[in-house]
Scaffold this motif. Structure first.
Motif, PDB file in Angstrom:
ATOM      1  N   ASP A 201     -14.536 -46.865   1.304  1.00 59.33           N
ATOM      2  CA  ASP A 201     -14.674 -48.178   1.946  1.00 59.33           C
ATOM      3  C   ASP A 201     -13.332 -48.705   2.421  1.00 59.33           C
ATOM      4  OD1 ASP A 201     -17.538 -48.551   1.275  1.00 59.33           O
ATOM      5  OD2 ASP A 201     -16.781 -48.554  -0.781  1.00 59.33           O
ATOM      6  N   GLY A 202     -12.287 -48.213   1.793  1.00 54.05           N
ATOM      7  CA  GLY A 202     -10.926 -48.598   2.139  1.00 54.05           C
ATOM      8  C   GLY A 202      -9.988 -47.688   1.391  1.00 54.05           C
ATOM      9  N   GLY A 203      -8.710 -47.996   1.425  1.00 55.39           N
ATOM     10  CA  GLY A 203      -7.782 -47.140   0.696  1.00 55.39           C
ATOM     11  C   GLY A 203      -6.341 -47.476   1.004  1.00 55.39           C
ATOM     12  N   MET A 204      -5.448 -46.808   0.277  1.00 49.95           N
ATOM     13  CA  MET A 204      -4.024 -47.059   0.429  1.00 49.95           C
ATOM     14  C   MET A 204      -3.350 -45.857   1.073  1.00 49.95           C
ATOM     15  SD  MET A 204      -1.308 -48.517  -2.352  1.00 49.95           S
ATOM     16  CE  MET A 204      -2.308 -49.996  -2.540  1.00 49.95           C
ATOM     17  N   THR A 205      -2.585 -46.136   2.116  1.00 48.64           N
ATOM     18  CA  THR A 205      -1.906 -45.061   2.831  1.00 48.64           C
ATOM     19  C   THR A 205      -0.666 -45.623   3.515  1.00 48.64           C
ATOM     20  OG1 THR A 205      -2.251 -43.201   4.362  1.00 48.64           O
ATOM     21  CG2 THR A 205      -3.192 -45.326   5.004  1.00 48.64           C
ATOM     22  N   THR A 206       0.044 -44.764   4.222  1.00 53.78           N
ATOM     23  CA  THR A 206       1.300 -45.143   4.874  1.00 53.78           C
ATOM     24  C   THR A 206       1.269 -44.757   6.344  1.00 53.78           C
ATOM     25  OG1 THR A 206       2.312 -42.997   4.350  1.00 53.78           O
ATOM     26  CG2 THR A 206       2.578 -44.760   2.720  1.00 53.78           C
ATOM     27  N   ASP A 207       2.298 -45.152   7.056  1.00 59.13           N
ATOM     28  CA  ASP A 207       2.480 -44.685   8.425  1.00 59.13           C
ATOM     29  C   ASP A 207       2.947 -43.232   8.421  1.00 59.13           C
ATOM     30  OD1 ASP A 207       1.889 -46.730  10.368  1.00 59.13           O
ATOM     31  OD2 ASP A 207       3.490 -47.916   9.468  1.00 59.13           O
ATOM     32  N   PRO A 208       2.544 -42.430   9.420  1.00 60.15           N
ATOM     33  CA  PRO A 208       1.863 -42.841  10.654  1.00 60.15           C
ATOM     34  C   PRO A 208       0.336 -42.950  10.544  1.00 60.15           C
ATOM     35  CG  PRO A 208       2.375 -40.511  10.767  1.00 60.15           C
ATOM     36  CD  PRO A 208       2.975 -41.013   9.466  1.00 60.15           C
ATOM     37  N   THR A 209      -0.237 -42.702   9.360  1.00 56.39           N
ATOM     38  CA  THR A 209      -1.684 -42.808   9.198  1.00 56.39           C
ATOM     39  C   THR A 209      -2.177 -44.210   9.526  1.00 56.39           C
ATOM     40  OG1 THR A 209      -1.577 -41.136   7.447  1.00 56.39           O
ATOM     41  CG2 THR A 209      -3.610 -42.388   7.627  1.00 56.39           C
TER      42      THR A 209
END
Length: 352
Positions: A201-209
């Motif tokens: 449903d969501g999540g934690m990520t960084t750039d460039p994602t």
């Protein structure tokens, strides 16, 4: 004054094996030599460094240092390797397969509770550089971390820093860690696919994602921790994240090599502080842009505020990290962590 620690027994055999290198890792390996750390063959002292995702902007200083020629200038022959998650890069270090890891500082605290002495020798950042996103379809149901209950939330892997921070955001907002489901989906294409297909449903990520998700309109930003201000708001203080950390025994036995590594990284951080996102992007491998140079440049611009310009541990940073981990990590809650043994300022002070 230098803060040091005594090395403890390595974990038992059977640690997680290294996965196959990605295309980005192959690009990195092609620009460096192979070999065991600490030995010279006339081409410079060889050092292997595992990065928790070479193409992630939060770990950009690793490849950029090599592309700028600063490792070579210090007489080092550095091989950069990659793993998709910081916890796997940590495993490679503890197993003795590499001499250093570019990953989140918070692993040094977690490892200390497990009897392993590891310390950050140069701090790249003062904020996590992480973003909690929600899928477009779930945006109406998740308007803050208070809505995490019953949701499937993407992380790079269990035990990773994205796992740690997701749990903290939940607990801080009254949601138990048992009330939501963490789903290991990696980063990049696998994360985006999981978001689009409804696996999370969501999540934690960084750039460039993050930049790609926003460009595809696959999701929206819920919590932005790419700046010191964002870190302060979400976590209550500076959160030193990306760093070069190494086993303390190795550091104590190879001070000259460590100093050269730190010198190189500090030069890079200073260079980054005086150059634009476009200039930085131009120095990186072409395939990191994934065919969209403008979007890649924007992802660097969004993340640049997280970086230090001198490699120094931000004031009160370790305390913030400990507070975050103690909120949900029983190992940290029940341990007397000696923060002074989780990092050293000896080498960055000398690099100045």
């Amino acid at each position: 004054m230098r803060k040091s620690a005594r090395y403890s027994t390595l974990a038992a055999a059977g640690l997680l094996a290294l996965s196959s290198l990605t295309a980005c890792a192959n690009d990195a390996a092609s620009t460096a030599s192979t070999g065991s750390g600490g030995k010279s063959d006339g081409k410079g002292t060889k050092v292997k460094i595992m990065v928790g995702g070479l193409d992630k902007v939060i770990y950009l200083p690793a490849m950029l240092t090599q592309r700028l020629g600063y490792f070579d200038a210090e007489g080092l022959n550095v091989e950069l390797l990659t793993e998709p998650a910081g916890v796997q890069a940590e495993t490679a270090l503890v197993a003795g397969q590499v001499q250093g890891t570019v990953g989140f500082y918070d692993h040094t605290l977690d490892l200390q509770t497990k009897g392993k002495a590891v310390e950050s020798v140069v701090q790249f950042s003062r904020a996590p550089g992480e973003v909690e996103v929600v899928s477009t379809r779930a945006a109406g149901d998740i308007t803050s971390p208070k809505d995490f209950k019953g949701k499937k939330l993407g992380i790079t892997s269990l035990g990773s820093s994205t796992d740690f921070l997701t749990k903290y955001l939940a607990v801080k907002n009254g949601v138990k860690v048992s009330d939501f489901s963490p789903v290991a989906v990696g980063a990049g294409a696998t994360f985006i696919s999981a978001l689009q297909q409804g696996s999370i449903d969501g999540g934690m990520t960084t750039d460039p994602t993050v930049a790609t998700i926003l460009d595809k309109k696959a999701g929206k930003v819920l919590v932005d921790m790419r700046t010191p201000e964002g870190s302060q708001k979400a976590l209550g203080g500076p959160y030193p994240s990306s760093s070069l950390y190494m086993q303390t025994d190795w550091v104590n036995g190879h001070k000259d090599t460590v100093q050269k590594l730190v010198n190189a990284f500090v030069k890079t951080l200073k260079w980054m502080s005086t150059h634009s996102a476009a200039e930085i992007a131009a120095k990186m491998p072409a395939d990191y842009a994934q065919g969209d140079k403008a979007l890649y440049t924007q992802s660097i611009k969004s993340t640049l505020p997280m970086f230090t310009d001198d490699g120094v541990m931000p004031e009160n940073g370790p305390e913030t990290v400990e507070k975050v981990l103690k909120a949900f990590n029983t190992n940290i809650q029940n341990a007397d962590v000696d923060l002074s043994k989780t990092y050293t300022t000896e080498f960055v002070e000398a690099a100045k």
